[in-house]
Design a protein around this motif. Structure first.
Motif, short mmCIF file in Angstrom:
data_model
loop_
_atom_site.label_atom_id
_atom_site.label_comp_id
_atom_site.label_asym_id
_atom_site.label_seq_id
_atom_site.Cartn_x
_atom_site.Cartn_y
_atom_site.Cartn_z
N ASP A 88 53.67 45.59 51.76
CA ASP A 88 55.06 45.54 51.32
C ASP A 88 55.34 44.34 50.42
O ASP A 88 56.49 43.99 50.17
CB ASP A 88 56.00 45.51 52.53
N GLY A 89 54.27 43.70 49.94
CA GLY A 89 54.43 42.53 49.07
C GLY A 89 54.96 42.93 47.71
O GLY A 89 55.07 44.11 47.37
N PRO A 90 55.29 41.94 46.90
CA PRO A 90 55.80 42.24 45.56
C PRO A 90 54.68 42.73 44.64
O PRO A 90 53.51 42.43 44.87
CB PRO A 90 56.32 40.87 45.08
N GLU A 91 55.05 43.48 43.62
CA GLU A 91 54.08 43.82 42.59
C GLU A 91 53.77 42.55 41.81
O GLU A 91 54.67 41.77 41.51
CB GLU A 91 54.65 44.88 41.64
N LYS A 92 52.50 42.36 41.50
CA LYS A 92 52.07 41.19 40.73
C LYS A 92 51.16 41.66 39.61
O LYS A 92 50.47 42.67 39.73
CB LYS A 92 51.30 40.21 41.62
N VAL A 93 51.16 40.90 38.52
CA VAL A 93 50.27 41.18 37.40
C VAL A 93 49.14 40.15 37.43
O VAL A 93 49.38 38.95 37.54
CB VAL A 93 51.02 41.11 36.06
N PHE A 94 47.91 40.67 37.35
CA PHE A 94 46.72 39.83 37.33
C PHE A 94 46.04 40.01 35.98
O PHE A 94 45.85 41.13 35.53
CB PHE A 94 45.77 40.22 38.48
N ARG A 95 45.68 38.89 35.36
CA ARG A 95 45.06 38.89 34.04
C ARG A 95 43.59 38.49 34.16
O ARG A 95 43.13 38.12 35.24
CB ARG A 95 45.82 37.96 33.12
N VAL A 96 42.87 38.56 33.06
CA VAL A 96 41.44 38.26 33.04
C VAL A 96 41.15 36.96 33.80
O VAL A 96 41.79 35.94 33.56
CB VAL A 96 40.91 38.18 31.60
N GLY A 97 40.21 37.06 34.73
CA GLY A 97 39.78 35.91 35.51
C GLY A 97 40.57 35.70 36.79
O GLY A 97 40.15 34.92 37.64
N GLU A 98 41.69 36.37 36.96
CA GLU A 98 42.49 36.23 38.18
C GLU A 98 42.04 37.25 39.22
O GLU A 98 41.59 38.34 38.88
CB GLU A 98 43.98 36.40 37.87
N SER A 99 42.18 36.86 40.48
CA SER A 99 41.69 37.69 41.59
C SER A 99 42.76 37.89 42.66
O SER A 99 43.69 37.10 42.76
CB SER A 99 40.48 37.01 42.26
N PHE A 100 42.56 38.94 43.45
CA PHE A 100 43.37 39.14 44.65
C PHE A 100 42.46 39.69 45.73
O PHE A 100 41.34 40.12 45.45
CB PHE A 100 44.56 40.08 44.39
N VAL A 101 42.92 39.63 46.97
CA VAL A 101 42.11 40.14 48.08
C VAL A 101 42.89 41.22 48.83
O VAL A 101 44.12 41.25 48.82
CB VAL A 101 41.69 39.03 49.07
N GLU A 102 42.13 42.07 49.48
CA GLU A 102 42.68 43.07 50.40
C GLU A 102 41.94 42.90 51.72
O GLU A 102 40.71 42.89 51.75
CB GLU A 102 42.48 44.49 49.86
#
Length: 141
Positions: A88-102
């Motif tokens: 339920d988190g906010p939508e975020k934009v990730f650009r080249v080199g940025e990461s996220f985890v699940e």
């Protein structure tokens, strides 16, 4: 220590794994998912490291989904920009080199190319039970 070992394993696997040749760009509105490596982790019995290349054509997206219950995932944008929403988190934009985890059990509600003109790509690296062969289950078939 585990993070260092995992990163070392990832770099070692990446160095010897060839990314498959791409026959053609991904069509507008489409997504293509390709497993590029799959290796058991010798120091963690029953676990594997799997790399998945996700390519989005202009305006492309993946349906909302969950992953295998055992899956810990880190995703890094390698081309363009990707819009993502976890749980339920906010939508975020990730650009080249940025990461996220699940984390195991997370719901991936949005995964989409930000651009209607350019391609975008991300590399998703899974630490998952070796027996788990289905990595992604869409909310709706």
């Amino acid at each position: 220590m585990f993070r260092t070992s995992l990163l070392g394993a990832l770099f070692a696997v990446s160095a010897v794994s060839a990314v498959p040749a791409v026959a053609a760009d991904v069509a507008r509105g489409e997504a293509r998912v390709t497993t590029i490596f799959d290796h058991p982790l010798p120091s963690v019995p029953g676990k594997s490291l799997r790399g998945v290349l996700v390519e989005y054509g202009p305006g492309g997206s993946s349906p909302s989904h969950t992953h295998a219950a055992s899956a810990f995932i880190t995703a890094t944008v390698i081309e363009g920009a990707v819009r993502s929403q976890i749980n339920d988190g906010p939508e975020k934009v990730f650009r080249v080199g940025e990461s996220f985890v699940e984390m195991p059990g997370d719901h991936h509600g949005v995964s989409a190319n930000v651009s209607d003109v350019e391609l975008s790509k991300l590399l998703a690296v899974f630490v998952v039970d070796t027996a788990d062969r289905i990595l992604t289950t869409p909310d709706r078939p």
